[in-house]
Design a protein around this motif. Structure first.
Motif, PDB file in Angstrom:
ATOM      1  N   THR A 120      28.187  31.582   4.698  1.00  0.00           N
ATOM      2  CA  THR A 120      29.189  32.600   5.004  1.00  0.00           C
ATOM      3  C   THR A 120      28.962  33.213   6.378  1.00  0.00           C
ATOM      4  OG1 THR A 120      30.201  34.656   4.215  1.00  0.00           O
ATOM      5  CG2 THR A 120      27.821  34.426   3.920  1.00  0.00           C
ATOM      6  N   ASP A 121      30.042  33.605   7.033  1.00  0.00           N
ATOM      7  CA  ASP A 121      29.921  34.352   8.284  1.00  0.00           C
ATOM      8  C   ASP A 121      30.159  35.840   8.055  1.00  0.00           C
ATOM      9  OD1 ASP A 121      32.690  33.796   7.755  1.00  0.00           O
ATOM     10  OD2 ASP A 121      33.173  34.502   9.772  1.00  0.00           O
ATOM     11  N   ARG A 122      30.472  36.222   6.832  1.00  0.00           N
ATOM     12  CA  ARG A 122      30.754  37.623   6.530  1.00  0.00           C
ATOM     13  C   ARG A 122      29.470  38.442   6.570  1.00  0.00           C
ATOM     14  NH1 ARG A 122      35.727  38.073   2.479  1.00  0.00           N
ATOM     15  NH2 ARG A 122      36.699  36.064   2.839  1.00  0.00           N
ATOM     16  N   THR A 123      29.525  39.578   7.258  1.00  0.00           N
ATOM     17  CA  THR A 123      28.380  40.475   7.286  1.00  0.00           C
ATOM     18  C   THR A 123      28.256  41.235   5.980  1.00  0.00           C
ATOM     19  OG1 THR A 123      28.562  40.732   9.667  1.00  0.00           O
ATOM     20  CG2 THR A 123      27.357  42.430   8.505  1.00  0.00           C
ATOM     21  N   GLU A 124      29.389  41.578   5.377  1.00  0.00           N
ATOM     22  CA  GLU A 124      29.393  42.358   4.139  1.00  0.00           C
ATOM     23  C   GLU A 124      29.829  41.463   2.988  1.00  0.00           C
ATOM     24  OE1 GLU A 124      31.114  46.654   2.714  1.00  0.00           O
ATOM     25  OE2 GLU A 124      32.472  45.317   3.776  1.00  0.00           O
ATOM     26  N   TYR A 125      29.050  41.453   1.913  1.00  0.00           N
ATOM     27  CA  TYR A 125      29.418  40.688   0.722  1.00  0.00           C
ATOM     28  C   TYR A 125      29.683  41.666  -0.420  1.00  0.00           C
ATOM     29  CZ  TYR A 125      29.101  37.628  -3.329  1.00  0.00           C
ATOM     30  OH  TYR A 125      29.358  36.970  -4.500  1.00  0.00           O
ATOM     31  N   ALA A 215      20.176  37.984   0.717  1.00  0.00           N
ATOM     32  CA  ALA A 215      21.458  37.766   1.385  1.00  0.00           C
ATOM     33  C   ALA A 215      21.292  36.810   2.561  1.00  0.00           C
ATOM     34  CB  ALA A 215      22.024  39.098   1.869  1.00  0.00           C
ATOM     35  N   ALA A 216      22.298  35.960   2.768  1.00  0.00           N
ATOM     36  CA  ALA A 216      22.241  34.985   3.867  1.00  0.00           C
ATOM     37  C   ALA A 216      22.122  35.670   5.219  1.00  0.00           C
ATOM     38  CB  ALA A 216      23.482  34.092   3.835  1.00  0.00           C
ATOM     39  N   THR A 217      22.556  36.929   5.316  1.00  0.00           N
ATOM     40  CA  THR A 217      22.461  37.648   6.588  1.00  0.00           C
ATOM     41  C   THR A 217      21.015  37.879   7.016  1.00  0.00           C
ATOM     42  OG1 THR A 217      22.770  39.661   5.279  1.00  0.00           O
ATOM     43  CG2 THR A 217      24.686  38.819   6.467  1.00  0.00           C
ATOM     44  N   ALA A 218      20.043  37.748   6.092  1.00  0.00           N
ATOM     45  CA  ALA A 218      18.632  37.899   6.473  1.00  0.00           C
ATOM     46  C   ALA A 218      18.197  36.821   7.457  1.00  0.00           C
ATOM     47  CB  ALA A 218      17.741  37.861   5.231  1.00  0.00           C
TER      48      ALA A 218
END
Length: 675
Positions: A120-125, A215-218
């Protein structure tokens, strides 16, 4: 299982399964855990999966095996990097903090063909239905010659789960009814609504159902490696891979999270794939600021919801354009892409493929969208200085109190009575108006030995610089330490292990680096403040050889100097004659000095000393005011780096630049009386 697996797309589930692998030391030993391909040759997993098996040798090769990777045959791989702090010694999985529990694995032979998940490229899930699948160990019939671990075989498993809670920036919690097996750590968490991988399974709850994920954002915490890996991810998907005979984007187009795409003013998964693939080919941003400001302007000047993680690459800026989990509007996405084009052009680059694609895509949108995008202009402050001045090399004045320019400050304080020397440290930012509380610090324990300082500071400094650097204007670095340690060659620190070709690795080449006296914390004394103000009013700076030739240093040598004089030492300032001289200079109120950190002949001054003094005198003569000196020295270091001239007089020169108008915060760790 708490959710019906029929709600998910079976083909996207198959694509995720094809990208999933498990780890083992050899083909015949038990499995360690699960991972999955996120880019060609790159596998993501949990750090705690690998750490116990790489004890003492992080370069140790091991196998990764997937039933749909390389025909099911093992592939050799090695750890590329992980987020574990310190020495990375193995710890129980529940004790590894969420933000540190990621590892990137690299194939030794990266040409193997394999599937890659869509991250995902979304910062917020917002949370919701997820599918988790990976491998678990199953015991085979045991033979007397083989241990229990050696008789385990890896079997696939799959579970539906709902994410309904979050911990800090990176933690995701599953509802209790989800059940995860041992060995599943490192498995991909697939969002059934959008068909994107949004997390990595971290742990199950021992003896109970449920568990946690990362989270993938990590991944953003990997810094430069994150940019490299995500660019490879987006290029791979941009080429419409057909390894499994299917395609992530085409299937995502049919999911509820993609929205309804009946006209050109909607932004489809295909648009997103093309945009991110083209952004991956654009010069990476130097800091967080341009990404955040361009995304904000594309959102109509509305900042993203609070609490979202700062964006590090252009892809992350696209991820800030979503609203409450809904698809991106085409006007926002195209506006953002055009702003990236304008930003690159202002820096002298030519992102023609991105610009051409935006122009073609604008042919499908309503007139108002076309007008907004084609008239896009950069926010104030984001135009590159070269575009404003037309000059290639501009002397940048050092920040003054109240001018709004940020300076990053590292305080290094020796641990009392530690032998050999060890340091406590803290990092602050002076934004031109105030000095904040420490953003990062280590003030307890044994401290850090000098040779390990840069390894310990590298990650925190990278994060802080990414927040405060401007386009083409890296924030200065100030290092405050006692005069006994003034010979710490901070300008030679390398803040990245893998520098880009256009970004020099040495911090003193990329940004202004100065030293400050830690003993001057708190309210400045009148001698220091008065000499500084008189120096600023002087017409030109001059060099004073300290001490004078064939003399021992005396206080009067420094007290009687005119305000324009800058002490120049051809020897180290942290010991011997140099230490006495710099101490006298500090007591006499001098805020600027230059010295050689690399040593001095035991038999008096040499020809090099004369070269250093003449070079420093010429540098000061060219300087129109004290504020120009740090950047002029940085430019000389840049020239030295480009020419690889290790014998240059300035290669080992450090600079004291101690402005009493921006004092360091007072030390609040006063001694306490004891009964």
């Amino acid at each position: 299982m708490s959710e019906s697996e029929s709600d998910s797309d079976p083909l996207i589930g198959a694509l995720a399964r094809a990208a999933t692998v498990h780890f083992a030391l050899t083909e015949d030993t038990g499995m360690w855990g699960t991972g999955f391909f996120i880019a060609p040759g790159w596998v993501l997993t949990c750090a705690h999966v690998l750490a116990p098996h790489l004890r003492g040798d992080r370069t140790r090769p091991f196998h990764l095996i997937g039933s749909e990777v390389n025909g099911g045959e093992p592939l050799e791989a090695r750890l590329a990097c992980w987020l574990l702090d310190g020495d990375g010694e193995p710890r129980a999985e529940q004790r590894v903090p969420v933000e540190q529990d990621l590892a990137l694995v690299r194939l030794i032979e990266p040409d193997a063909e394999h599937e890659c998940v869509w991250l995902t490229d979304r910062t917020e899930y917002p949370g919701g239905r997820g599918i988790v699948q990976g491998y678990r160990p199953e015991q085979s019939p045991q033979s007397p010659e083989r241990s229990e671990a050696e008789t385990q075989r890896a079997v696939r498993w799959r579970a539906a789960a709902r994410i309904n809670g979050f911990d800090d920036d990176y933690g995701m919690r599953f509802r209790p009814e989800a059940e995860f097996p041992k060995g599943g750590s490192g498995s991909p968490v697939l969002d059934a609504h959008t068909g994107a991988v949004v997390g990595i399974l971290k742990s199950r709850r021992v003896g109970r159902d449920g568990g946690t994920a990362i989270a993938a954002t990590a991944l953003r915490r990997f810094g430069t490696t994150y940019q490299l890996v995500m660019a490879a991810h987006d290029r791979w998907h941009g080429h419409s891979p057909k390894v499994t005979g299917h395609n992530w984007i085409e299937r995502q187009h049919q999911l509820p999270g993609a929205g309804v795409h009946t006209s050109g003013d909607q932004w489809s998964p295909v648009d997103r794939r093309e945009a991110l693939s083209l952004l991956a080919a654009v010069h990476p941003p130097a800091s967080i600021r341009p990404v955040a400001e361009l995304a904000k302007k594309a959102r109509g000047g509305v900042p993203p919801p609070p609490g979202q993680l700062p964006p590090r690459i252009w892809r992350d800026g696209h991820g800030l354009l979503y609203e409450a989990g809904q698809p991106v509007a085409a006007i926002a996405a195209l506006h953002y892409l055009q702003l990236v084009v304008e930003y690159e052009r202002s820096r002298g680059a030519d992102p023609a493929p991105l610009a051409d694609w935006v122009a073609r895509r604008l042919m499908e949108v309503p007139r108002i969208v076309h007008t907004v995008v084609t008239q896009a202009t950069l926010p104030p402050g984001l135009v590159h200085p070269r575009a404003l001045s037309g000059q290639d090399r501009i002397v940048v004045p050092y920040p003054r109190p109240g001018d709004g320019s940020a300076v990053v400050i590292v305080e290094l304080e020796p641990v009392c009575d530690a032998r050999p020397t060890r340091f406590y440290w803290r990092i602050r930012v002076d934004d031109g108006h105030d000095v904040n509380e420490p953003l990062h610090e280590e003030q307890t324990g044994d401290g850090v030995p000098p040779e390990q300082l840069i390894q310990r500071l590298r990650g925190p400094l990278d994060e802080v610089f990414a927040s405060v650097d401007g386009p083409g204007a890296p924030a200065p670095l100030e290092v405050a330490l006692p005069a006994d340690h003034f010979d710490t060659a901070v300008h030679r620190w390398q803040l990245t292990e893998m520098a880009r070709l256009h970004h020099p690795a040495y911090v003193g080449v990329r940004r202004m680096v100065v030293l400050r006296d830690l003993a001057r914390r708190g309210e400045p004394d009148t001698v220091w403040a008065r000499r500084w103000e008189e120096m600023l009013a002087a017409d030109a700076l001059t060099a004073f050889r300290a001490p004078p030739q064939r003399q021992v240093p005396r206080p009067r040598h420094f007290e009687d100097l005119p305000p324009s004089a800058v002490p120049v030492l051809c020897r180290p300032a942290g010991r011997g004659v140099g230490r006495r001289a710099i101490g006298m200079a500090l007591r006499a109120g001098h805020g600027i000095a230059l010295w050689h950190t690399d040593g001095h002949s035991d038999h008096g001054c040499t020809e090099f000393c004369e070269d250093l003094y003449q070079g420093a005198a010429a540098l000061l003569a060219q300087t129109a005011g004290a504020g120009e000196l740090p950047d002029r020295l940085r430019r000389i270091r840049d020239d030295i780096s480009g020419s690889r001239n290790s014998g240059h007089w300035a290669e080992g020169v450090a600079i004291l630049y101690d402005d009493p108008g921006r004092p360091l915060p007072a030390d609040d760790s006063c001694p306490l009386d004891s009964p």
